[in-house]
Write a protein that holds these residues in place. Structure first.
Motif, PDB file in Angstrom:
ATOM      1  N   GLY A   1       0.777  -1.230   0.000  1.00 40.78           N
ATOM      2  CA  GLY A   1       0.000   0.000   0.000  1.00 40.78           C
ATOM      3  C   GLY A   1       0.809   1.281   0.000  1.00 40.78           C
ATOM      4  O   GLY A   1       0.238   2.371  -0.057  1.00 40.78           O
ATOM      5  N   GLY A   2       2.120   1.157   0.075  1.00 40.36           N
ATOM      6  CA  GLY A   2       2.937   2.362   0.051  1.00 40.36           C
ATOM      7  C   GLY A   2       2.936   3.028  -1.310  1.00 40.36           C
ATOM      8  O   GLY A   2       2.427   2.473  -2.288  1.00 40.36           O
ATOM      9  N   GLY A   3       3.491   4.236  -1.360  1.00 37.78           N
ATOM     10  CA  GLY A   3       3.552   4.934  -2.631  1.00 37.78           C
ATOM     11  C   GLY A   3       3.939   6.379  -2.460  1.00 37.78           C
ATOM     12  O   GLY A   3       4.325   6.817  -1.371  1.00 37.78           O
ATOM     13  N   LEU A   4       3.818   7.112  -3.561  1.00 36.17           N
ATOM     14  CA  LEU A   4       4.127   8.538  -3.589  1.00 36.17           C
ATOM     15  C   LEU A   4       2.822   9.322  -3.592  1.00 36.17           C
ATOM     16  O   LEU A   4       1.971   9.106  -4.476  1.00 36.17           O
ATOM     17  N   VAL A   5       2.669  10.199  -2.615  1.00 32.95           N
ATOM     18  CA  VAL A   5       1.471  11.021  -2.521  1.00 32.95           C
ATOM     19  C   VAL A   5       1.858  12.461  -2.238  1.00 32.95           C
ATOM     20  O   VAL A   5       3.007  12.748  -1.874  1.00 32.95           O
ATOM     21  N   GLN A   6       0.884  13.350  -2.394  1.00 30.90           N
ATOM     22  CA  GLN A   6       1.125  14.762  -2.120  1.00 30.90           C
ATOM     23  C   GLN A   6       0.720  15.090  -0.686  1.00 30.90           C
ATOM     24  O   GLN A   6      -0.090  14.370  -0.078  1.00 30.90           O
TER      25      GLN A   6
END
Length: 127
Positions: free
Chosen positions: A8-13
């Motif tokens: 569920g990880g990732g790049l978000v603002q």
């Protein structure tokens, strides 16, 4: 032996939300205390949140209180970390941890409580 797999990880603002999952196998999930820790580059691993095997009131780090929520689904052998209002300082590798031994004298916030650790999932908060 307990295996833990985070996802569920990732790049978000900044301001966005993300939900991490940790699937456990190898032992009855309801017999495990569960926790989330994180480690940012150049920093020590720090406690985020923990919940006992009974699902009683979770314990949160002050830095995430009111923004993050832990939940567990014993039927799915999974613990979740809902992260809202994410900030750049939340950027880290997030680790799921499980404690099989019953040691109430060791707090949920202590990494020494946990016997098993996942490999981690990267969360990056950046504009």
């Amino acid at each position: 032996q307990v295996q833990l797999v985070e996802s569920g990880g990732g790049l978000v603002q900044p301001g966005d939300s993300l939900r991490l999952s940790c699937a456990a196998s190898g032992r009855t999930f309801s017999s495990l205390d569960m926790g989330w820790f994180r480690q940012a580059p150049g920093k020590e691993r720090e406690f985020v949140v923990g919940v006992t095997r009974s699902g009683a009131t979770p314990h949160y780090a002050d830095s995430v209180k009111g923004r993050f929520t832990i939940s567990r689904d014993n039927a799915k052998n999974t613990v979740y970390l809902q992260m809202n209002s994410l900030k750049p300082e939340d950027t880290a590798v997030y680790y799921c941890a499980a404690a099989g031994l019953i040691r109430p004298w060791v707090g949920l916030g202590s990494p020494n409580k946990y016997d098993y650790w996942g490999q981690g999932t990267q969360v990056t908060v950046s504009s």
